[in-house]
Scaffold this motif. Sequence first.
Motif, short mmCIF file in Angstrom:
data_model
loop_
_atom_site.label_atom_id
_atom_site.label_comp_id
_atom_site.label_asym_id
_atom_site.label_seq_id
_atom_site.Cartn_x
_atom_site.Cartn_y
_atom_site.Cartn_z
N HIS A 9 16.72 -28.11 27.19
CA HIS A 9 17.14 -26.99 28.04
C HIS A 9 18.39 -27.29 28.96
O HIS A 9 18.59 -27.97 29.74
N LEU A 10 19.28 -26.37 28.82
CA LEU A 10 20.58 -26.09 29.46
C LEU A 10 21.07 -25.01 30.09
O LEU A 10 20.45 -23.94 29.35
N THR A 11 21.39 -24.73 31.20
CA THR A 11 21.64 -23.41 31.83
C THR A 11 22.79 -23.62 32.96
O THR A 11 23.34 -24.81 32.97
N LEU A 12 23.33 -22.72 33.71
CA LEU A 12 24.27 -22.86 34.58
C LEU A 12 23.83 -23.67 35.54
O LEU A 12 23.35 -23.49 36.74
N TYR A 38 20.79 -23.12 25.31
CA TYR A 38 21.47 -22.74 26.75
C TYR A 38 20.94 -21.37 26.94
O TYR A 38 21.06 -20.45 26.21
N THR A 39 20.39 -21.19 28.14
CA THR A 39 19.98 -19.75 28.65
C THR A 39 21.03 -19.30 29.40
O THR A 39 21.26 -19.73 30.50
N ARG A 73 28.57 -25.48 26.03
CA ARG A 73 28.72 -25.63 24.64
C ARG A 73 29.55 -26.74 24.16
O ARG A 73 29.19 -27.59 23.21
N GLU A 74 31.02 -26.56 24.31
CA GLU A 74 31.91 -27.66 24.28
C GLU A 74 31.37 -29.19 24.70
O GLU A 74 31.56 -30.26 23.78
N TRP A 89 23.55 -26.18 18.34
CA TRP A 89 23.50 -25.38 19.69
C TRP A 89 22.94 -24.25 19.44
O TRP A 89 23.20 -23.40 18.47
N LEU A 90 22.00 -23.90 20.36
CA LEU A 90 21.28 -22.49 20.48
C LEU A 90 21.50 -21.81 21.88
O LEU A 90 21.85 -22.49 22.84
N SER A 91 21.61 -20.56 21.84
CA SER A 91 21.79 -19.86 23.10
C SER A 91 20.98 -18.61 23.15
O SER A 91 20.63 -18.26 21.97
#
Length: 278
Positions: A9-12, A38-39, A73-74, A89-91
């Motif tokens: 899980h990734l986010t800001l 990424y949420t 993402r990059e 990659w998913l968002s």
Amino acid sequence: MSYRDIMVHLTLDPRNAERIRYAIGLARRFNARLSGLYTVPPPNVPYYMGEYIPTELIQKQMDEAQKASVTAREAFLATCAGAAVEHRWLSSDLAPVEALRVLARASDVVIVGQPDPSPADPAAIPYGTDVLPQELALQAGRPVLAVPHGGPVGDTARSVLVGWNGKREAARAVHDALPLLRAAETVHLVTIAPEKKGRTPQAEIAELLERHGVRLQAAIVEGNGQKVGMALLAEAKARDAELLVMGAFGHSRLREMVFGGVTETVLGNLDLPVLLSN
């Protein structure tokens, strides 16, 4: 059994890079695909603005959130490509627990970050991550691997501590962690005394793990008046464990806030990765 698809899980969040590094280490060990989810956080409107919310403010925050998503993402794609790890990659615009609850069910294990246990500014905690590990572990039906907020952490897990109390949740955690347990040099199976009637005894689960080829050291230890969660963390530190495996035990949020709980205690004082299952 092995891990073939790992989700992170990734986010800001400035801790993204550390979680990606940890996830890549696991993916390489098991030759697994790494899925980065990424949420995108929603606009954060200051409370003092009341009902008046300028459209320009909302749009600016949405634009910044999308820009941060592209940057993340990059970074993810470049890091995974450099590590020669299969990846995707998913968002999602959903809250983290909602997005992961569904998508994690099609993964073998999902990696998330521990919420900052002592935030200088609670409002700066990434949206929806304050209760992410424990809530996701209770809802996803898949093991959740929480990485400590304070890093860096190793990804080898050569020494693993399993917290065993004979309950259903602990049994689920042991079986979900089998790939990691078989790969470890030493697994410490620890029960905080006393063992209780009506639960699977430690000797029985120890025999099963040995039949799976797990290199095991079993012990029943006294808690010496500590909370069970703190006793487990103390044992992990004393045994140089690099991973803790335990069941995710859930009650109502009100009960957890008033009385505490093993899961809450561990996640609030985490200094090594923990695999949670329910």
